[in-house]
Write a protein that holds these residues in place. Structure first.
Motif, PDB file in Angstrom:
ATOM      1  N   VAL A   1      36.144  42.085  44.294  1.00 22.83           N
ATOM      2  CA  VAL A   1      35.775  41.911  45.723  1.00 22.83           C
ATOM      3  C   VAL A   1      35.991  43.178  46.530  1.00 22.83           C
ATOM      4  CG1 VAL A   1      35.521  40.033  47.365  1.00 22.83           C
ATOM      5  CG2 VAL A   1      37.240  39.842  45.612  1.00 22.83           C
TER       6      VAL A   1
ATOM      7  N   GLY B   1      47.640  38.469  50.078  1.00 24.81           N
ATOM      8  CA  GLY B   1      46.603  37.455  49.903  1.00 24.81           C
ATOM      9  C   GLY B   1      46.240  37.321  48.449  1.00 24.81           C
TER      10      GLY B   1
ATOM     11  N   HIS C   1      49.786  37.323  56.222  1.00 22.06           N
ATOM     12  CA  HIS C   1      49.269  36.481  55.147  1.00 22.06           C
ATOM     13  C   HIS C   1      47.778  36.247  55.407  1.00 22.06           C
ATOM     14  CE1 HIS C   1      49.855  32.476  52.772  1.00 22.06           C
ATOM     15  NE2 HIS C   1      49.327  33.422  52.041  1.00 22.06           N
ATOM     16  N   ALA C   2      46.953  36.496  54.396  1.00 24.24           N
ATOM     17  CA  ALA C   2      45.503  36.350  54.589  1.00 24.24           C
ATOM     18  C   ALA C   2      44.911  35.538  53.447  1.00 24.24           C
ATOM     19  CB  ALA C   2      44.840  37.721  54.658  1.00 24.24           C
TER      20      ALA C   2
ATOM     21  N   GLU D   1      33.499  34.907  47.132  1.00 19.57           N
ATOM     22  CA  GLU D   1      32.259  34.435  47.765  1.00 19.57           C
ATOM     23  C   GLU D   1      32.232  34.697  49.259  1.00 19.57           C
ATOM     24  OE1 GLU D   1      34.107  32.855  45.582  1.00 19.57           O
ATOM     25  OE2 GLU D   1      32.946  31.586  44.226  1.00 19.57           O
TER      26      GLU D   1
ATOM     27  N   THR E   1      42.393  37.901  37.777  1.00 25.27           N
ATOM     28  CA  THR E   1      42.719  38.387  39.125  1.00 25.27           C
ATOM     29  C   THR E   1      44.141  38.007  39.513  1.00 25.27           C
ATOM     30  OG1 THR E   1      41.638  36.431  40.023  1.00 25.27           O
ATOM     31  CG2 THR E   1      40.355  38.453  40.014  1.00 25.27           C
TER      32      THR E   1
HETATM   33  P1  AMP Z   1      39.076  35.116  44.412  1.00 27.40           P
HETATM   34  O1  AMP Z   1      37.687  34.664  44.510  1.00 27.40           O
HETATM   35  O2  AMP Z   1      39.446  35.604  43.061  1.00 27.40           O
HETATM   36  O3  AMP Z   1      39.379  36.098  45.473  1.00 27.40           O
HETATM   37  O4  AMP Z   1      39.994  33.847  44.651  1.00 27.40           O
HETATM   38  C1  AMP Z   1      39.855  33.059  45.786  1.00 27.40           C
HETATM   39  C2  AMP Z   1      40.866  31.953  45.758  1.00 27.40           C
HETATM   40  O5  AMP Z   1      42.191  32.480  45.754  1.00 27.40           O
HETATM   41  C3  AMP Z   1      40.823  31.059  46.965  1.00 27.40           C
HETATM   42  O6  AMP Z   1      39.814  30.092  46.880  1.00 27.40           O
HETATM   43  C4  AMP Z   1      42.218  30.457  46.947  1.00 27.40           C
HETATM   44  O7  AMP Z   1      42.307  29.382  46.029  1.00 27.40           O
HETATM   45  C5  AMP Z   1      43.065  31.594  46.435  1.00 27.40           C
HETATM   46  N1  AMP Z   1      43.691  32.301  47.558  1.00 27.40           N
HETATM   47  C6  AMP Z   1      43.321  33.461  48.112  1.00 27.40           C
HETATM   48  N2  AMP Z   1      44.163  33.800  49.109  1.00 27.40           N
HETATM   49  C7  AMP Z   1      45.091  32.819  49.194  1.00 27.40           C
HETATM   50  C8  AMP Z   1      46.224  32.571  50.025  1.00 27.40           C
HETATM   51  N3  AMP Z   1      46.609  33.422  50.957  1.00 27.40           N
HETATM   52  N4  AMP Z   1      46.915  31.426  49.823  1.00 27.40           N
HETATM   53  C9  AMP Z   1      46.549  30.545  48.872  1.00 27.40           C
HETATM   54  N5  AMP Z   1      45.514  30.733  48.054  1.00 27.40           N
HETATM   55  C10 AMP Z   1      44.779  31.851  48.199  1.00 27.40           C
END
Ligand code: AMP
Length: 544
Positions: free
Chosen positions: A232, A302, A324-325, A330, A524
């Motif tokens: 990303v 995040g 916290h983000a 997507e 990731t």
């Molecule tokens: P990715 O597409 O690999 O960036 O993962 C996205 C997913 O990571 C999200 O749909 C969440 O399930 C998880 N995620 C990202 N940021 C957070 C956060 N701050 N707290 C909890 N889950 C997160």
């Protein structure tokens, strides 16, 4: 009646043009494999991006063609972000941590024509070559003197390509909706899915991310993205830093606590971004040595839930504001960030902590809703917990060449289904309780695995924790807490239970605790709960 303003497409090339023209002497620092530091400026990077753009033309690619990269956060990777997209080719950043089968799948699915590869990933790609029919050229991102011996067919040298071109190039003007870059999700089931960003979505995301209550990047900042440019787009930092004119420090492949903290102090980093596991390493080093956070004012956490104990450690021990983000591949990826509102000035410390530990409020242009299982909207009252949907100009409207995955991802109104479960309070603060697949259903109610994990890692003996639901004859499912102890510590189960007792509802307390040496993660860095559920499929809860 139409407005009478200039019709200027939002193109990625305008970001590097702006940086070269108005922040031309601002530095980009890149750490090489041998740990030495390479230094140049936005003006230099812009000139080299133009040379590489011309090299791509000479190698026979056309606008729309996909060009892959397997690279760390490095200055050459930064040049490719602009050199590839600036002329309408599509930058396909490849996550080298994916399994070989997934790598084969995405390179073929994207039909990459050229692969740019940093020397450390050459061995990985050599094994894939027989299965990559679309790739016509392999370029190794190194100077001549450091070209590794390789079996890659007709391997080209990056610096030779640069050398052969001049920097005279007018970036072309084209439709802002044109594809600019491609990033595949690292889904835990099925094939990875491609998020195909556009010039327009990327520029808008860069703008949005610079807002004070999102990343808040400015020209006085020195930014070190630990989040990888192969996933990303490093949360958009290679775009937002040129937009803002911020100094950029690219850490290369050495991401342990000591390597990061040394670079933070040496380069005067003011702002950095990473996933919780990265910050665990940096905090440990800083706690042991007192070094690492001399110039840092803010960090973004995040990618996975940030435990409150981590946010508190940044603030109390190091005077660093941890923001916290939350976001997703997507969503380019930024969705929400946890910054305070004016009236929190009068709030109690507990109320402020609660806000800062949430996933935050949505950025302008990101719209959110939560629904129940029937798809009915739920109130934003901070209590109702439901499936989270998003929409906005930097959210995907489908997956690249994947009609089946695309058909499942949206509701009838066209909102994107995130797969996350959360509440949203009246101020817009989102609290993610789970991935919908990981929710633990106990006696008809939901237990949040994330809340339990966050509470558990607050215990001084716990390095990492995961909670999964196991089948239970009476309650449907009950939670099992799986713990990785900190180095040299042993886990006293009753002590952990009483530690959790005042942090979560009584009926949420895990039915048992298992201790393991390590937990499985995705490419990731997220907990791989599908694997954990397999590993613990035959585990008998004492209450069952
Ligand atoms: P990715 O597409 O690999 O960036 O993962 C996205 C997913 O990571 C999200 O749909 C969440 O399930 C998880 N995620 C990202 N940021 C957070 C956060 N701050 N707290 C909890 N889950 C997160």
């Amino acid at each position: 009646m139409l407005g009478m303003m200039m019709d200027q497409p939002l193109l990625i090339s305008s970001l590097i043009e702006h940086a070269a023209r108005f922040h031309g002497d601002t530095e980009i620092v890149s750490r090489e494999t041998d740990r030495s530091l390479f230094r140049y400026t936005y003006a230099d990077a812009s000139a080299r991006a133009k040379r590489i753009a011309k090299a791509l033309q000479r190698l026979g690619t056309a606008p729309g063609d996909r060009v892959g990269t397997l690279a760390w956060n490095s200055h050459r990777h930064f040049e490719l972000y602009y050199g590839i997209s600036g002329t309408g080719r599509v930058l396909h950043t490849i996550n080298p941590r994916l399994f070989p089968d997934q790598l084969r799948y995405i390179i073929n699915h994207a039909a990459d024509q050229i692969l740019f590869i940093e020397p450390s990933f050459v061995g990985l790609v050599e094994k894939l070559v027989p299965d990559l029919p679309t790739v016509r050229h392999y370029v190794i991102m190194a100077p001549k003197a450091l070209m590794p011996a390789t079996s890659l067919p007709n391997a080209l040298c990056y610096e030779d390509l640069i050398e052969a071109e001049t920097p005279e190039l007018e970036w072309p003007r084209f439709d802002e909706q044109s594809a600019s870059s491609l990033c595949y999700t690292s889904g835990t089931t099925g094939n990875p899915k491609g998020a195909l960003y556009s010039h327009r979505s990327t520029v808008l995301h860069a703008f949005g991310s610079c807002a004070a209550d999102m990343l808040g990047v400015g020209a006085a900042d020195c930014v070190l993205p630990v989040v990888p440019m192969f996933h990303v787009n490093a949360w958009g930092i290679p775009y937002s830093c040129p937009l803002a004119g911020a100094k950029l420090v690219l850490p290369g492949q050495h991401l342990d606590g000591e390597s990061l903290c040394t670079l933070f102090d040496q380069e005067g980093v003011t702002f950095s971004l990473g996933v919780p596991t990265i910050w665990l390493g940096a905090l440990k080093y800083a706690d042991e040595t007192g070094k690492g956070f001399s110039s840092i004012k803010r960090v973004i956490i995040g990618g996975s839930a940030a435990p409150p104990s981590m946010i508190e450690a940044f603030d109390k021990k190091h005077g660093v504001r941890a923001v916290h983000a939350w976001g997703m591949t997507e969503m380019s990826p930024l969705g929400t960030a946890a910054c305070l509102k004016a009236r929190h000035a009068a709030a109690s410390p507990e109320a402020i902590t609660r806000v800062l530990c949430s996933q935050g409020r949505p950025s302008f242009l990101v719209d959110l809703k939560i629904t129940d299982e029937a798809g009915e909207r739920l109130p934003h009252d901070g209590v109702a917990v439901g499936n989270l949907y998003v929409r906005g100009p930097w959210v995907v409207r489908g997956y690249y060449n994947d009609p089946d995955a695309s058909a499942e991802a949206f509701d009838a109104e066209g909102w994107f289904k995130t797969g996350d479960v959360c509440s949203i309070d009246p101020d817009g603060y989102v609290r993610i309780t789970d991935r919908s697949k990981d929710v633990i259903k106990s006696g008809g109610e939901w237990i949040s695995s994330i809340d339990l994990e966050n509470a558990a890692v607050g215990h001084p003996d716990v390095a990492e924790a995961a909670v999964i639901g196991l089948a239970h004859p009476r309650w449907d499912e009950r939670p099992l807490l799986i713990i990785v102890p900190k180095e040299g510590r042993t886990i006293d189960k009753p002590a952990i239970m009483s530690f959790l007792a005042d942090k979560v509802a009584k009926w949420w307390l895990p039915d048992d605790i298992a201790v393991v040496e390590q937990l499985p993660h995705t490419a990731t860095g997220k907990l791989l709960k599908t694997k954990l559920r397999q590993d613990f499929a035959d585990y008998k809860l004492p209450t069952a």
